[in-house]
Design an enzyme around this catalytic site. Structure first.
Site, PDB file in Angstrom:
ATOM      1  N   HIS A  35       0.846  -1.189   0.000  1.00 20.12           N
ATOM      2  CA  HIS A  35       0.000   0.000   0.000  1.00 20.12           C
ATOM      3  C   HIS A  35       0.881   1.238   0.000  1.00 20.12           C
ATOM      4  O   HIS A  35       1.534   1.540   0.996  1.00 20.12           O
ATOM      5  CB  HIS A  35      -0.913  -0.003   1.221  1.00 20.12           C
ATOM      6  N   PRO A 125      -5.856  -5.624  10.766  1.00 15.97           N
ATOM      7  CA  PRO A 125      -7.303  -5.621  10.962  1.00 15.97           C
ATOM      8  C   PRO A 125      -7.694  -4.224  11.487  1.00 15.97           C
ATOM      9  O   PRO A 125      -7.327  -3.847  12.601  1.00 15.97           O
ATOM     10  CB  PRO A 125      -7.519  -6.712  12.016  1.00 15.97           C
ATOM     11  N   LEU A 126      -8.376  -3.470  10.664  1.00 12.78           N
ATOM     12  CA  LEU A 126      -8.574  -2.048  10.952  1.00 12.78           C
ATOM     13  C   LEU A 126      -9.292  -1.832  12.282  1.00 12.78           C
ATOM     14  O   LEU A 126     -10.201  -2.568  12.640  1.00 12.78           O
ATOM     15  CB  LEU A 126      -9.346  -1.392   9.807  1.00 12.78           C
ATOM     16  N   ASP A 162      -9.447   6.346   7.778  1.00 10.92           N
ATOM     17  CA  ASP A 162     -10.912   6.364   7.715  1.00 10.92           C
ATOM     18  C   ASP A 162     -11.478   5.000   8.089  1.00 10.92           C
ATOM     19  O   ASP A 162     -12.525   4.893   8.729  1.00 10.92           O
ATOM     20  CB  ASP A 162     -11.365   6.723   6.290  1.00 10.92           C
ATOM     21  N   GLY A 163     -10.759   3.948   7.670  1.00  4.67           N
ATOM     22  CA  GLY A 163     -11.225   2.586   7.940  1.00  4.67           C
ATOM     23  C   GLY A 163     -11.273   2.290   9.431  1.00  4.67           C
ATOM     24  O   GLY A 163     -12.251   1.735   9.928  1.00  4.67           O
ATOM     25  N   ASN A 192      -8.037  11.590   4.617  1.00  6.76           N
ATOM     26  CA  ASN A 192      -7.809  11.735   3.166  1.00  6.76           C
ATOM     27  C   ASN A 192      -9.068  11.513   2.342  1.00  6.76           C
ATOM     28  O   ASN A 192      -9.043  11.616   1.110  1.00  6.76           O
ATOM     29  CB  ASN A 192      -6.668  10.814   2.694  1.00  6.76           C
ATOM     30  N   HIS A 265      -4.695   4.036  -3.086  1.00  8.75           N
ATOM     31  CA  HIS A 265      -4.704   3.263  -1.830  1.00  8.75           C
ATOM     32  C   HIS A 265      -3.707   2.104  -1.858  1.00  8.75           C
ATOM     33  O   HIS A 265      -3.003   1.846  -0.890  1.00  8.75           O
ATOM     34  CB  HIS A 265      -6.110   2.719  -1.548  1.00  8.75           C
ATOM     35  N   GLU A 414     -17.151  -5.467  24.618  1.00  9.69           N
ATOM     36  CA  GLU A 414     -16.309  -6.670  24.675  1.00  9.69           C
ATOM     37  C   GLU A 414     -15.102  -6.554  23.749  1.00  9.69           C
ATOM     38  O   GLU A 414     -13.980  -6.928  24.100  1.00  9.69           O
ATOM     39  CB  GLU A 414     -17.128  -7.917  24.305  1.00  9.69           C
ATOM     40  N   PHE A 440     -20.174 -14.329  24.359  1.00  9.20           N
ATOM     41  CA  PHE A 440     -19.762 -13.064  23.745  1.00  9.20           C
ATOM     42  C   PHE A 440     -18.277 -13.041  23.422  1.00  9.20           C
ATOM     43  O   PHE A 440     -17.721 -11.992  23.083  1.00  9.20           O
ATOM     44  CB  PHE A 440     -20.216 -11.887  24.605  1.00  9.20           C
ATOM     45  N   ASP A 472     -31.697 -17.907  30.500  1.00 13.00           N
ATOM     46  CA  ASP A 472     -31.378 -16.833  29.544  1.00 13.00           C
ATOM     47  C   ASP A 472     -31.441 -17.322  28.095  1.00 13.00           C
ATOM     48  O   ASP A 472     -31.573 -16.524  27.163  1.00 13.00           O
ATOM     49  CB  ASP A 472     -30.002 -16.222  29.836  1.00 13.00           C
ATOM     50  N   HIS A 476     -27.687 -16.720  24.743  1.00 14.71           N
ATOM     51  CA  HIS A 476     -26.603 -16.559  25.707  1.00 14.71           C
ATOM     52  C   HIS A 476     -25.824 -17.844  25.966  1.00 14.71           C
ATOM     53  O   HIS A 476     -24.840 -17.824  26.699  1.00 14.71           O
ATOM     54  CB  HIS A 476     -27.163 -16.051  27.049  1.00 14.71           C
ATOM     55  N   ARG A 523     -21.709 -21.101  35.349  1.00 13.73           N
ATOM     56  CA  ARG A 523     -22.623 -20.308  36.185  1.00 13.73           C
ATOM     57  C   ARG A 523     -23.129 -21.149  37.347  1.00 13.73           C
ATOM     58  O   ARG A 523     -23.325 -20.653  38.455  1.00 13.73           O
ATOM     59  CB  ARG A 523     -23.826 -19.845  35.354  1.00 13.73           C
TER      60      ARG A 523
HETATM   61  C1  LIG Z   1     -11.213  -5.271   9.609  1.00 13.25           C
HETATM   62  C2  LIG Z   1     -10.712  -4.995   8.246  1.00 13.25           C
HETATM   63  N1  LIG Z   1     -11.573  -4.942   7.230  1.00 13.25           N
HETATM   64  C3  LIG Z   1     -11.126  -4.732   5.966  1.00 13.25           C
HETATM   65  C4  LIG Z   1      -9.801  -4.583   5.710  1.00 13.25           C
HETATM   66  C5  LIG Z   1      -9.308  -4.395   4.300  1.00 13.25           C
HETATM   67  N2  LIG Z   1      -8.848  -3.011   4.109  1.00 13.25           N
HETATM   68  C6  LIG Z   1      -7.552  -2.673   4.213  1.00 13.25           C
HETATM   69  S1  LIG Z   1      -7.291  -1.039   4.025  1.00 13.25           S
HETATM   70  C7  LIG Z   1      -8.938  -0.747   3.765  1.00 13.25           C
HETATM   71  C8  LIG Z   1      -9.451   0.642   3.507  1.00 13.25           C
HETATM   72  C9  LIG Z   1      -9.036   1.533   4.565  1.00 13.25           C
HETATM   73  O1  LIG Z   1      -9.337   2.846   4.264  1.00 13.25           O
HETATM   74  P1  LIG Z   1      -8.511   3.966   4.995  1.00 13.25           P
HETATM   75  O2  LIG Z   1      -8.352   3.633   6.405  1.00 13.25           O
HETATM   76  O3  LIG Z   1      -9.143   5.254   4.668  1.00 13.25           O
HETATM   77  O4  LIG Z   1      -7.083   3.851   4.341  1.00 13.25           O
HETATM   78  P2  LIG Z   1      -6.541   4.651   3.081  1.00 13.25           P
HETATM   79  O5  LIG Z   1      -7.237   4.092   1.886  1.00 13.25           O
HETATM   80  O6  LIG Z   1      -6.851   6.071   3.300  1.00 13.25           O
HETATM   81  O7  LIG Z   1      -5.107   4.321   3.082  1.00 13.25           O
HETATM   82  C10 LIG Z   1      -9.655  -1.928   3.847  1.00 13.25           C
HETATM   83  C11 LIG Z   1     -11.116  -2.018   3.664  1.00 13.25           C
HETATM   84  C12 LIG Z   1      -8.923  -4.637   6.814  1.00 13.25           C
HETATM   85  N3  LIG Z   1      -7.612  -4.516   6.670  1.00 13.25           N
HETATM   86  N4  LIG Z   1      -9.399  -4.822   8.057  1.00 13.25           N
HETATM   87 MG   LIG Z   2      -8.620   6.984   3.865  1.00 10.97          MG
END
Ligand SMILES: Cc1ncc(C[n+]2csc(CCOP(=O)(O)OP(=O)(O)O)c2C)c(N)n1
Ligand SMILES: [Mg+2]
Length: 672
Positions: A35, A125-126, A162-163, A192, A265, A414, A440, A472, A476, A523
């Site tokens: 990237h 993982p975002l 953004d993600g 961005n 990207h 959680e 959970f 429950d 649960h 429990r």
């Molecule tokens: C939980 C999760 N879902 C999807 C992805 C796949 N993914 C990687 S980057 C991205 C877009 C992120 O956008 P942004 O944070 O704005 O990054 P930019 O394009 O500005 O570099 C996605 C969907 C991921 N890495 N983690």
């Molecule tokens: Mg972005």
């Protein structure tokens, strides 16, 4: 500000930032993947952050009082690798950068904790990074209160995209941080306006600044390419009384043909695009080449904190000996010496008392013994404190008013709790555990997986671990959750059957160095099984003979947790009919698998028929122990769940789903 103005006004800054950009372009081109756009867009912010604000010493990456830098937008990994290389981290050689994303190198596709010093956490993982950052900041605030600001006084900086801000976990993280007023936490948003599919506005129109402000953050913004403006915003963010959010307006893939588009990207690998972009930067050097003066400016930045660190070492040396020793111990992850004797004494008494107790209540008893001798534990629960039994009286409550408190009310978060616990563990100096209902696990799972991948010894105290929770109902009642946890590499899943096994499980979980633990706790009340004291930790063997067959051994019953009681009843019935029956308690499959084969065969010898009893699904581990390790040993069967549960009193549920001693006997008999 356009590129040419920036270049003209801040020529040295520009070259430093372009060193990040061009290393990114070259590494991504060489890997033919990665990237490019994010590091190109955030290079200016990162240059000002590292150059003028971040407290660090590249020659001492483990200095406990360093500022932590977290790249939550982990796809921009080349930003981090370039920074570590340029500032002179020993682990991050140019050769590593040249082998971005290749087998055997530290420069993985996304930053991975443990691959190189300076990578504080695994991201990709975002949203995980911002979740971790809250834990880092809690640890810092807690340790600052305990050891004083001369010893612990640092910031946690986290870059989010953004993600990260769209992911749900960010909401849990930011609202928790806002409530806790984590003043040393600073989030830098790469604003961005672009994600993979296109413009952010196609999917989200949130006013992010208002969102953070609404949760108690101090909010700032800046032109993310103007070093003076960035410096101003960072200075203000550091001085603000609460957690700080800095919106940095940036251009993804700055200066390339793909600038401000989704094309920017990903990987910019086209040779002409790379060449044109470098030309636009005024960068006229071969691939992977940093001019000496630029590199030496960066190395000076890497050494900038050396004097501060030396002063810190002196201050640390002047701490009272006991405090210094404790600090060193808790940061080493080593448990206190007293722990063993406390656990042994506890087990002895527990065997004597033999109380009938839910294992969640057993867990509280164990914690009440452990917490006073382990000052590094930080407990918590996602709004189920009274149900998870996670709070012991001596902990206090962590809050803006009491930073020494060791119990965190995580709220109904959680995922945020699990991500924060990873951050707490990664920061060092503290040992986090936290609870919720076993069901959970699903809500915490993305971070639980990362605990395992990173090898951080977080403890998940998961109560209400089966249909045994009763009324429950199936929403649960965990059915598949033991299997999911067991299927995760590097995870210990403990399902203790009584007070003694619960103490043994906690002992293992809290002395683990690099494996997270999931404690599945009941429990409902369970009778004591271990009434004869054995000093050695039986749970550490994973499985052991709880009751031997009388007469020739015809049947082996294997059970965990609440179903050990059923196995013992079934054994009584079988033995009364003259069928020799062994009962094996198996509180931890992973630890049993780690024993040598001779031990495993001693516990589960070929010959007798086998029936396993567990109020969960058979999938996810049982067949190895039922059918034999090579799949052709046993006549075997399973007593457990193959559907979701239902809402009813516990006894009716065990009857209806056929998890009874009688059903076990019938299955064993059918095999004989
Ligand atoms: C939980 C999760 N879902 C999807 C992805 C796949 N993914 C990687 S980057 C991205 C877009 C992120 O956008 P942004 O944070 O704005 O990054 P930019 O394009 O500005 O570099 C996605 C969907 C991921 N890495 N983690
Ligand atoms: Mg972005």
């Amino acid at each position: 500000m356009d590129i040419n103005t920036l270049r003209a006004q801040h020529p040295e800054h520009w070259m430093r930032a372009c060193a990040i950009r061009t290393l990114t372009l070259d590494a991504v081109a060489a890997a033919n993947s990665g990237h490019s756009g994010m590091p190109m867009g955030m290079a200016d912010v990162a240059t000002v952050l590292f150059g003028q604000h971040l407290k660090f010493d590249a020659s001492a990456p483990h200095w406990p009082d360093r500022d932590r830098f977290i790249l939550s937008a982990g796809h921009g990994s080349m930003l981090l690798y370039a920074l570590l290389h340029l500032t002179g981290y020993e682990d991050m050689t140019l050769d590593q950068i040249k082998h971005f994303r290749q087998w055997g190198y530290r420069t993985a596709g996304h930053p991975e904790y443990g691959h190189a010093a300076g990578i504080e956490t695994t991201t990709g993982p975002l949203g995980q990074g911002i979740g971790n950052a809250v834990g880092f900041a809690i640890a810092e605030a807690n340790l600052r209160a305990i050891y004083g600001a001369k010893v612990v006084n640092h910031h946690t900086y986290v870059i989010v995209g953004d993600g990260c801000l769209m992911e749900g976990v960010s909401q849990e993280a930011l609202t928790l941080a806002g409530k806790q007023q984590l003043d040393h936490l600073i989030v830098l948003w790469d604003d961005n306006g672009i994600t993979i599919d296109g413009k952010v506005s196609m999917a989200d129109v949130t006013d992010q600044k208002a969102r953070f402000a609404a949760s108690g953050w101090d909010v700032f913004d800046c032109d993310g390419h103007d070093p003076v403006d960035i410096d101003r915003a960072l200075t203000a963010a550091k001085a603000s009384p609460g957690p700080a959010f800095v919106a940095c307006k940036t251009h993804i893939a700055l200066g390339s043909a793909a600038q401000d588009t989704a094309k920017g990207h990903g990987a910019l690998t086209d040779a002409k695009v790379v060449a044109d972009t470098k030309a636009a930067y005024g960068w006229d050097y071969p691939a992977f080449t940093i001019p000496a003066d630029v590199k030496s400016q960066w190395e000076a930045i890497g050494a900038r904190g050396a004097a501060t660190r030396a002063a810190w070492e002196a201050g640390f040396a002047s701490l009272p000996t006991a405090k210094r020793a404790q600090f060193e111990r808790v940061f080493s992850g080593e448990a206190p010496k007293q722990l063993k004797s406390v656990i042994t004494a506890f087990k002895k008494q527990a065997a004597l008392d033999a109380p009938k107790l839910a294992t969640r209540a057993a867990s509280e008893k164990v914690l009440s013994a452990i917490n006073p001798v382990m000052p590094e534990t930080i407990g918590g629960s996602a709004d189920l404190t009274g149900s998870n039994n996670t709070k012991t009286p001596d902990l206090g409550v962590f809050s803006p008013e009491d930073r020494k408190g060791r119990y965190v009310y995580y709220g109904i978060r959680e995922h945020g709790m699990a991500a924060a616990m990873n951050g707490l563990a990664l920061h060092g100096g503290v040992r986090p555990y936290g609870g919720t209902f076993m069901c959970f696990t699903d809500y915490a799972r993305p971070s639980m997986r990362l605990s395992a991948l990173m090898g951080v010894a977080v403890v998940y105290a998961m109560t209400h671990d089966s249909i045994g929770l009763g009324e429950d109902g199936p929403t649960h009642q965990p059915v598949e959750h033991l299997a999911i946890s067991r299927a995760t590499p590097n995870t210990w899943v403990f399902r203790p059957c009584d007070l003694v096994e619960t103490a043994e499980a906690w002992d293992l979980a809290l002395t683990s160095k690099s494996t997270p633990s999931v404690l599945a706790l009941s429990r409902q009340n369970l009778p004591a099984m271990r009434k004869i004291h054995v000093a050695a930790n039986q749970t550490a063997k994973g499985a052991y003979v709880l009751a031997e067959a009388t007469g020739p051994r015809k049947v082996i019953l294997i059970a965990t947790g609440s179903e050990v009681e059923i196995a013992m009843k079934a054994r009584d019935l079988l033995q009364a009919d003259g069928v020799g029956t062994r009962v094996v308690s198996m509180p931890c499959m992973e630890m049993f698998a780690a024993q040598d084969e001779a031990y495993r065969r001693r516990i589960l010898p070929p010959g007798p028929v086998r029936v396993a009893i567990e109020a969960g699904v058979r999938a996810g581990g049982w067949d190895r122990w039922l059918l034999g390790e090579r799949g052709r040993e046993g006549k075997a069967d399973f007593v457990g769940m193959s559907s979701f549960g239902a809402s009813a009193p516990i006894d009716r549920l065990y009857q209806e789903f056929g998890i009874t001693a009688e059903a076990t006997v019938a299955k064993a008999r059918a095999l004989l």
